[in-house]
Design a protein around this motif. Structure first.
Motif, PDB file in Angstrom:
ATOM      1  N   LYS A 168      39.781  31.675  56.182  1.00 18.43           N
ATOM      2  CA  LYS A 168      40.246  31.044  54.767  1.00 18.43           C
ATOM      3  C   LYS A 168      40.259  29.506  55.223  1.00 18.43           C
ATOM      4  O   LYS A 168      40.359  28.573  54.132  1.00 18.43           O
ATOM      5  CB  LYS A 168      41.628  31.363  54.478  1.00 18.43           C
ATOM      6  N   SER A 196      35.634  36.712  50.429  1.00 16.57           N
ATOM      7  CA  SER A 196      37.147  37.142  50.179  1.00 16.57           C
ATOM      8  C   SER A 196      38.020  35.804  50.680  1.00 16.57           C
ATOM      9  O   SER A 196      38.961  35.817  50.176  1.00 16.57           O
ATOM     10  CB  SER A 196      37.406  38.739  50.770  1.00 16.57           C
ATOM     11  N   TRP A 199      37.803  32.339  49.067  1.00 13.09           N
ATOM     12  CA  TRP A 199      38.593  32.665  47.800  1.00 13.09           C
ATOM     13  C   TRP A 199      40.127  32.676  48.072  1.00 13.09           C
ATOM     14  O   TRP A 199      40.931  31.914  47.265  1.00 13.09           O
ATOM     15  CB  TRP A 199      38.193  33.888  47.029  1.00 13.09           C
ATOM     16  N   LYS A 200      40.421  33.429  49.168  1.00 12.37           N
ATOM     17  CA  LYS A 200      42.037  33.214  49.604  1.00 12.37           C
ATOM     18  C   LYS A 200      42.348  31.896  49.807  1.00 12.37           C
ATOM     19  O   LYS A 200      43.613  31.426  49.292  1.00 12.37           O
ATOM     20  CB  LYS A 200      42.082  34.318  50.637  1.00 12.37           C
ATOM     21  N   SER A 251      35.061  44.753  52.618  1.00 12.67           N
ATOM     22  CA  SER A 251      35.760  44.007  51.801  1.00 12.67           C
ATOM     23  C   SER A 251      35.548  43.990  50.549  1.00 12.67           C
ATOM     24  O   SER A 251      35.608  42.983  49.563  1.00 12.67           O
ATOM     25  CB  SER A 251      36.126  42.735  52.147  1.00 12.67           C
ATOM     26  N   ASP A 253      36.586  45.645  47.431  1.00 15.82           N
ATOM     27  CA  ASP A 253      37.464  44.943  46.181  1.00 15.82           C
ATOM     28  C   ASP A 253      37.832  43.533  46.254  1.00 15.82           C
ATOM     29  O   ASP A 253      37.866  43.090  45.251  1.00 15.82           O
ATOM     30  CB  ASP A 253      38.892  46.094  46.467  1.00 15.82           C
ATOM     31  N   PHE A 254      38.070  43.044  47.513  1.00 21.49           N
ATOM     32  CA  PHE A 254      38.465  41.666  47.674  1.00 21.49           C
ATOM     33  C   PHE A 254      37.408  40.599  47.151  1.00 21.49           C
ATOM     34  O   PHE A 254      37.586  39.855  46.286  1.00 21.49           O
ATOM     35  CB  PHE A 254      38.847  41.257  49.011  1.00 21.49           C
ATOM     36  N   ALA A 258      37.182  38.368  43.889  1.00 26.10           N
ATOM     37  CA  ALA A 258      36.920  36.733  43.999  1.00 26.10           C
ATOM     38  C   ALA A 258      35.840  36.551  42.792  1.00 26.10           C
ATOM     39  O   ALA A 258      35.888  35.455  42.295  1.00 26.10           O
ATOM     40  CB  ALA A 258      36.323  36.480  45.424  1.00 26.10           C
TER      41      ALA A 258
END
Ligand code: AN7
Length: 357
Positions: A168, A196, A199-200, A251, A253-254, A258
């Motif tokens: 991240k 992911s 986006w985090k 990943s 779902d993450f 996003a």
């Protein structure tokens, strides 16, 4: 006052799960350049600012080092003596390097014959134990998850949450460089950890008001390995961009969130389109990334041209890995510009120059 750069954990430790006593395993990763493209936007005839975040300049030549410094730091902190991953090549190179740095063992499962030559060479040099399987990345990933229940090894694939924490920081660097978040962020999607993680990072900075905006996230896949466009995992992914030859992204779902939360989209590109983008970046901008990485620019160019990304936009494309990792693809790309061999005299050299001016 002069301060020697010592890696992304040190720089962003207030935003990462480390303490004052954590032994940081680092190779001074991160702090990669944002290069504004000059010639390609002009060729597109569109008024857009395109920056590439050149992650190929990390210590092992890919963005994986961001996640690996965190994952290995935390594995060592927890007392682990060995790490393991499945990989299409870059994760294995990075895991092997950080394990060497930490003085622990690395085991890597790779698809037989399907990883780029440079990545294999690196992983061997860093002295990892390489386990080739007669299967693809997705099968390797399932085996890694199972074997970690039966052997004292820490998984350092991006299902390890510390990987995304490290990655991240690329979003932090972009905002810290530009002074704002871009309007659009384009990147290749394979196992879907990186989109992911970005986006985090953007969300954390926006929540803390470090930036006022968040980008639209655009995830681009290879046509033969495009589960997000299919809407479900796919069985036999195929693409020349071997880094993203992945059919069952961990990943999911993450990455889906996003796309939803940012108002973004997924799209797919043929190997031919990916290779055109890779060549364009090299010959018109002097930036040599690996094929998978060029998928981000292939997507940006298409969506700028169609107007989906409007004029006036500021766009960042992540170039995830270095072009020299995959010399075989590069040589195929340049098959028609083979070096000429001439006699070693002045006249012949002169003629060779004048012939091609
Ligand atoms: C150059 O090394 O999965 O969507 O095992 O090497 O976060 O998986 C590599 C992935 C893009 C996709 N570009 O990122 C591995 C591996 C390059 C990559 C991706 C990868 P994710």
């Amino acid at each position: 006052m002069h301060k020697h750069y010592t890696g992304l954990i040190e720089r962003y430790k207030d935003r990462l799960p480390v303490s004052a006593t954590t032994r940081i395993i680092s190779l001074n990763e991160g702090n990669t350049p944002m290069i504004q493209l000059q010639n390609i936007p002009r060729m597109l005839g569109k008024d857009v600012d395109i920056y590439v975040k050149f992650e190929g300049l990390n210590p092992t030549g890919s963005f994986k080092d961001r996640g690996m410094t965190m994952a290995v730091t935390k594995a060592v902190e927890a007392g682990s003596q060995a790490i393991i991953c499945a990989s299409t090549g870059n994760t294995s190179a990075s895991a092997a390097a950080y394990a060497a740095r930490a003085g622990i063992k690395a085991f890597v499962l790779i698809p037989d014959g399907k990883i780029a030559l440079g990545k294999l060479a690196q992983t061997l040099m860093y002295n990892a134990t390489i386990i080739q399987i007669n299967g693809n990345f997705d099968q390797g990933m399932e085996l890694v998850k199972e074997v970690a229940n039966h052997a004292p090894v820490t998984i350092v694939n991006s299902i390890n949450p510390f990987r995304l924490e490290g990655q991240k920081t690329a979003a932090f660097e972009i905002v810290d460089d530009l002074g704002f978040a871009p309007d659009y962020h384009c990147l290749p999607v394979g196992n879907a950890g990186n989109i992911s993680a970005y986006w985090k990072g953007y969300k954390e900075y926006a929540t803390d008001r470090v930036c006022g905006n968040r980008p639209v996230m655009c995830g681009y896949q290879a046509a033969g390995a495009a589960p997000f466009i299919a809407g479900h995992p796919i069985e036999n992914p195929e693409t020349l961009a071997t880094a993203i030859r992945i059919g069952n992204p961990q990943s999911w779902d993450f990455a889906w969130a996003a796309q939803q939360e940012s108002g973004g989209w997924f799209d797919k590109f043929t190997d031919a389109e990916i290779l055109v983008a890779q060549k364009m970046l090299s010959q018109y901008e002097g930036v040599f990334c690996e094929p998978a990485s060029a998928t981000s620019l292939a997507g940006a160019m298409q969506d700028i041209q169609s107007g989906k990304i409007p004029e006036g936009s500021k766009i960042v494309c992540t170039l995830t890995g270095n072009g020299i990792k995959d010399p075989e693809i590069a040589m195929q790309q340049c098959a028609e510009s083979k070096p000429v061999t001439i006699d070693a005299d002045l006249d012949s050299v002169k003629r060779a120059i004048l012939d091609s001016l």
